[in-house]
Design a protein around this motif. Structure first.
Motif, mmCIF file in Angstrom:
data_model
loop_
_atom_site.group_PDB
_atom_site.id
_atom_site.type_symbol
_atom_site.label_atom_id
_atom_site.label_comp_id
_atom_site.label_asym_id
_atom_site.label_seq_id
_atom_site.Cartn_x
_atom_site.Cartn_y
_atom_site.Cartn_z
ATOM 1 N N GLU A 120 -3.735 10.097 -12.642
ATOM 2 C CA GLU A 120 -3.515 11.151 -12.354
ATOM 3 C C GLU A 120 -4.247 11.954 -11.004
ATOM 4 O OE1 GLU A 120 -1.564 13.288 -13.861
ATOM 5 O OE2 GLU A 120 -1.694 14.906 -12.050
ATOM 6 N N ALA A 121 -5.490 11.555 -10.874
ATOM 7 C CA ALA A 121 -6.520 11.550 -10.176
ATOM 8 C C ALA A 121 -6.112 11.521 -8.894
ATOM 9 C CB ALA A 121 -7.852 11.564 -10.370
ATOM 10 N N SER A 122 -6.047 10.622 -8.395
ATOM 11 C CA SER A 122 -4.986 9.717 -7.713
ATOM 12 C C SER A 122 -4.145 10.146 -7.197
ATOM 13 C CB SER A 122 -4.570 7.647 -7.903
ATOM 14 O OG SER A 122 -3.304 8.313 -8.240
ATOM 15 N N ARG A 123 -3.153 11.070 -7.744
ATOM 16 C CA ARG A 123 -2.018 12.134 -6.631
ATOM 17 C C ARG A 123 -3.034 12.961 -6.822
ATOM 18 N NH1 ARG A 123 0.342 10.918 -12.509
ATOM 19 N NH2 ARG A 123 1.408 8.977 -12.265
ATOM 20 N N TRP A 124 -4.219 13.131 -6.835
ATOM 21 C CA TRP A 124 -5.177 14.666 -5.803
ATOM 22 C C TRP A 124 -4.924 14.248 -5.173
ATOM 23 C CZ3 TRP A 124 -7.839 15.714 -11.192
ATOM 24 C CH2 TRP A 124 -7.021 16.435 -12.028
ATOM 25 N N LYS A 125 -4.568 15.641 -4.226
ATOM 26 C CA LYS A 125 -5.091 15.425 -2.395
ATOM 27 C C LYS A 125 -6.871 15.707 -2.210
ATOM 28 C CE LYS A 125 -0.455 15.725 -0.114
ATOM 29 N NZ LYS A 125 0.011 16.767 -1.932
ATOM 30 N N SER A 126 -7.270 15.399 -1.230
ATOM 31 C CA SER A 126 -8.973 16.578 -1.636
ATOM 32 C C SER A 126 -8.551 17.481 -1.299
ATOM 33 C CB SER A 126 -9.424 15.447 0.420
ATOM 34 O OG SER A 126 -10.873 16.749 0.479
ATOM 35 N N GLY A 127 -9.360 18.521 -1.240
ATOM 36 C CA GLY A 127 -9.412 19.852 -1.152
ATOM 37 C C GLY A 127 -8.532 20.570 -2.247
ATOM 38 N N ARG A 142 0.593 11.285 -22.018
ATOM 39 C CA ARG A 142 0.816 9.513 -21.495
ATOM 40 C C ARG A 142 0.419 8.857 -22.170
ATOM 41 N NH1 ARG A 142 0.196 12.135 -16.417
ATOM 42 N NH2 ARG A 142 1.762 12.585 -15.814
ATOM 43 N N VAL A 143 -1.215 9.611 -22.448
ATOM 44 C CA VAL A 143 -1.867 8.787 -23.662
ATOM 45 C C VAL A 143 -1.291 8.256 -24.902
ATOM 46 C CG1 VAL A 143 -3.880 8.462 -25.170
ATOM 47 C CG2 VAL A 143 -3.902 9.226 -22.513
ATOM 48 N N ALA A 144 -0.409 9.731 -25.227
ATOM 49 C CA ALA A 144 -0.363 9.910 -27.148
ATOM 50 C C ALA A 144 0.503 9.124 -27.622
ATOM 51 C CB ALA A 144 0.144 11.053 -27.332
ATOM 52 N N CYS A 145 1.560 9.098 -25.999
ATOM 53 C CA CYS A 145 3.233 7.813 -26.070
ATOM 54 C C CYS A 145 2.954 7.083 -25.768
ATOM 55 C CB CYS A 145 4.455 8.851 -25.071
ATOM 56 S SG CYS A 145 4.961 10.023 -25.706
ATOM 57 N N LEU A 146 2.129 6.610 -24.798
ATOM 58 C CA LEU A 146 1.652 5.066 -24.811
ATOM 59 C C LEU A 146 0.928 4.636 -25.940
ATOM 60 C CD1 LEU A 146 -0.109 4.996 -21.330
ATOM 61 C CD2 LEU A 146 2.054 3.850 -21.637
ATOM 62 N N TRP A 147 0.287 4.653 -27.104
ATOM 63 C CA TRP A 147 -0.440 4.831 -27.947
ATOM 64 C C TRP A 147 0.490 4.457 -28.929
ATOM 65 C CZ3 TRP A 147 -2.726 7.595 -32.570
ATOM 66 C CH2 TRP A 147 -3.599 6.487 -33.549
ATOM 67 N N ALA A 148 1.251 5.791 -29.421
ATOM 68 C CA ALA A 148 2.088 5.620 -30.614
ATOM 69 C C ALA A 148 3.828 4.993 -30.417
ATOM 70 C CB ALA A 148 2.875 7.196 -30.430
ATOM 71 N N LEU A 152 8.664 7.203 -22.701
ATOM 72 C CA LEU A 152 8.737 8.269 -21.653
ATOM 73 C C LEU A 152 8.155 8.393 -20.421
ATOM 74 C CD1 LEU A 152 7.412 11.441 -22.614
ATOM 75 C CD2 LEU A 152 4.988 10.864 -21.768
ATOM 76 N N LYS A 153 9.817 8.699 -20.098
ATOM 77 C CA LYS A 153 9.514 8.681 -18.397
ATOM 78 C C LYS A 153 8.951 9.763 -17.739
ATOM 79 C CE LYS A 153 14.830 7.088 -18.592
ATOM 80 N NZ LYS A 153 14.931 8.883 -20.088
ATOM 81 N N GLU A 154 8.499 9.611 -16.426
ATOM 82 C CA GLU A 154 6.794 9.523 -15.777
ATOM 83 C C GLU A 154 8.247 11.973 -15.572
ATOM 84 O OE1 GLU A 154 4.813 9.329 -15.644
ATOM 85 O OE2 GLU A 154 4.102 11.668 -14.687
ATOM 86 N N GLU A 156 10.095 13.167 -17.264
ATOM 87 C CA GLU A 156 9.987 13.707 -18.719
ATOM 88 C C GLU A 156 8.669 14.053 -18.972
ATOM 89 O OE1 GLU A 156 12.007 11.797 -22.699
ATOM 90 O OE2 GLU A 156 11.746 10.847 -21.250
ATOM 91 N N VAL A 157 7.574 14.206 -18.553
ATOM 92 C CA VAL A 157 6.241 14.244 -18.942
ATOM 93 C C VAL A 157 5.983 15.768 -19.244
ATOM 94 C CG1 VAL A 157 4.498 13.973 -18.552
ATOM 95 C CG2 VAL A 157 4.989 12.044 -17.796
ATOM 96 N N SER A 158 6.375 16.388 -17.422
ATOM 97 C CA SER A 158 5.880 18.013 -18.072
ATOM 98 C C SER A 158 6.426 18.479 -18.983
ATOM 99 C CB SER A 158 5.927 18.527 -16.273
ATOM 100 O OG SER A 158 7.260 18.872 -16.287
ATOM 101 N N GLN A 159 8.058 18.159 -19.193
ATOM 102 C CA GLN A 159 7.967 18.593 -20.010
ATOM 103 C C GLN A 159 8.079 19.068 -21.933
ATOM 104 O OE1 GLN A 159 11.402 22.097 -19.576
ATOM 105 N NE2 GLN A 159 10.712 22.041 -22.394
ATOM 106 N N ARG A 160 7.648 17.585 -21.988
ATOM 107 C CA ARG A 160 7.076 17.070 -23.725
ATOM 108 C C ARG A 160 5.747 17.820 -23.346
ATOM 109 N NH1 ARG A 160 12.000 16.506 -25.192
ATOM 110 N NH2 ARG A 160 13.584 14.256 -24.976
ATOM 111 N N ALA A 161 5.104 17.107 -22.149
ATOM 112 C CA ALA A 161 3.610 18.736 -22.648
ATOM 113 C C ALA A 161 3.472 19.472 -23.301
ATOM 114 C CB ALA A 161 3.266 17.698 -21.621
ATOM 115 N N TYR A 162 4.352 19.668 -22.262
ATOM 116 C CA TYR A 162 4.952 21.763 -23.118
ATOM 117 C C TYR A 162 5.231 21.792 -23.795
ATOM 118 C CZ TYR A 162 6.208 26.633 -21.989
ATOM 119 O OH TYR A 162 6.696 27.391 -22.444
#
Ligand code: HEM
Length: 411
Positions: A120-127, A142-148, A152-154, A156-162
């Motif tokens: 996740e942090a590798s996608r953040w820009k400095s500042g 993502r962690v929950a789905c990977l373990w379980a 989970l398609k990328e 879908e992540v924001s809607q499922r997490a929400y």
């Protein structure tokens, strides 16, 4: 002995305005650890402290059936889940969760949490400014789905997490917040029920993961769970993993408010890291209370309980009980090295024995996620806390968070 009574027709509105302090205010007023009030038109006995926790978890005296309001089942828990069962049905269903919480699983979730924060942090820009809570929910989804074993398609992540977050947020909500939780439950159950059906029809690969454990679990009559109930139980794993985002934000707030511990945590020994994570679970408000119902008439410490009486155990109040903790309203991780901690005085995720009663089976995983996230924040992420934001915690909102959800800026 007469139990102190909170006078008035109904105190539901006070519960909504006083939130986590509703019971504490009355324990202080009456000078007892027990009182009677009326909530949602019903008599309710409120209790706190280790002895009351012990009583609450005595299943010869209390049951859960009928104790969880329908509105909570339709949003937070789902209907027909483990939380509402008693006796053998509960024991058999609980085995699903207990069998999943192996040491290997805890290590895997710790590792997944670290990896997903790094990604996740590798996608953040400095500042860049980042709302930590929102990102933590996505990382943990993502962690929950990977373990379980949940695909989970990328995209879908924001809607499922929400949605998983909205189930939790609906707890003390009325109006739009509650309705949002109901809609989120509908979407999430449709998603997970169809996955269970696909798994059973062979359309999803087998694997040693919670999806499989739940899909093939047999109830006390040797029957597979109904796909709908199986979905509720798989969500009982996904949702609470996402819920740990709240503890992560409280952890980041603790690093900000008590900076002396940041240096101590850098390269910390395992004992201090553990103590810090536990103090986050004790000190900050999350699960406020739990409910149960008396099975029959009985007397406890001179107080009369009648069959059908509803009781609430104050979890937050027990974690802050001055009879159990030194200076409970101070943040002090060292207490977990120095003070006496028991399954009855430290109850952020319920009390007693998880194998026998309803206590949360996910505490080791919760602590692992908190530790992995703290070590990421302390050792790996170079960030500052944005000054112009409202980090106050509204204690009347259940569940609560720092108002601005913790905005950080990467360096
Ligand atoms: C933010 C972290 C968490 C909090 C605050 C939390 C809190 C709680 C609480 C208060 C209970 C009710 C205990 C009772 O009724 O006596 C509970 C039960 C439960 N929790 Fe957690 N929990 C968390 C994390 C987890 C995790 C990570 C999992 C699984 C991966 C999990 C799975 C469950 C299940 C299945 C139950 C129902 C147990 C039963 O009814 O027997 N929880 N949790």
């Amino acid at each position: 002995m007469a139990m102190p009574v909170d006078k008035g027709l109904d105190h539901s509105a006070d519960l909504l305005t006083e939130g986590y302090h509703f019971m504490r205010n009355r324990f202080d007023e009456f000078g007892t650890d027990i009182f009677e009030t009326r909530l949602m038109g019903k008599k309710m006995i409120c209790m706190k402290g280790p002895e009351a926790v012990r009583l609450f978890y005595d299943d010869s005296r209390f049951k859960r059936e009928g104790a969880v309001p329908k509105r909570i089942q339709k949003s937070l828990f789902g209907e027909g889940g483990v939380q509402t069962l008693d006796g053998t049905a509960h024991q058999v269903r609980k085995l699903i969760f207990l069998s999943l919480m192996t040491e290997a699983a805890v290590r895997r979730v710790h590792q997944l949490t670290l990896e997903q924060w790094r990604l996740e942090a590798s996608r953040w820009k400095s500042g860049q400014e980042v709302i930590l809570f929102d990102k933590a929910e996505e990382v943990l989804c993502r962690v929950a789905c990977l373990w379980a074993g949940v695909p989970l398609k990328e995209s879908e992540v924001s809607q499922r997490a929400y949605d998983l977050g909205a189930l939790i947020d609906a707890f003390g909500g009325v109006g739009p917040r509650y309705r949002e939780g109901r809609r989120a439950r509908k979407r999430t159950e449709e998603w997970i029920r169809s996955l269970i059906e696909k798994y059973r029809s062979g359309a999803v690969a087998d694997g040693d993961h919670p999806l499989e454990t739940i899909a093939i679990h047999k109830d006390e009559n040797g029957q597979l769970l109904d796909a709908q109930i199986a979905a509720v139980e798989l969500i009982n794993i996904l949702r609470p993993i996402v819920a740990v985002a709240r503890f992560i934000v409280f952890g980041a707030l603790a690093l900000h408010d008590f900076p002396q511990y940041r240096t101590k945590l850098k390269g910390a020994d395992a004992e201090f890291m553990e103590a810090f994570a536990q103090e986050i679970r004790r000190y900050y408000p999350f699960a406020p209370f739990l409910g149960a119902m008396a099975r029959h008439d009985f007397e406890w410490r001179g107080y009369q309980f009648k069959e059908g009486d509803s009781v609430l155990i104050d979890l937050y109040g027990t974690n802050h009980d001055p009879k159990s903790w030194n200076q409970p309203d101070q943040f002090n991780p060292h207490r977990f090295i120095e003070e006496t901690v028991s399954p009855y005085n430290f109850v952020p995720q319920g009390g007693g024995d998880p194998a026998r009663g309803h206590r949360c089976p996910g505490e080791a995983i919760t602590v692992a996620i908190i530790k992995a996230s703290l070590s990421f924040l302390v050792e790996e992420l170079d960030y500052s806390v944005v000054k112009d934001q409202d980090l106050s915690i509204n204690m009347s909102r259940m569940p609560t968070l720092p108002a601005s959800r913790m905005i950080i800026q990467t360096k």
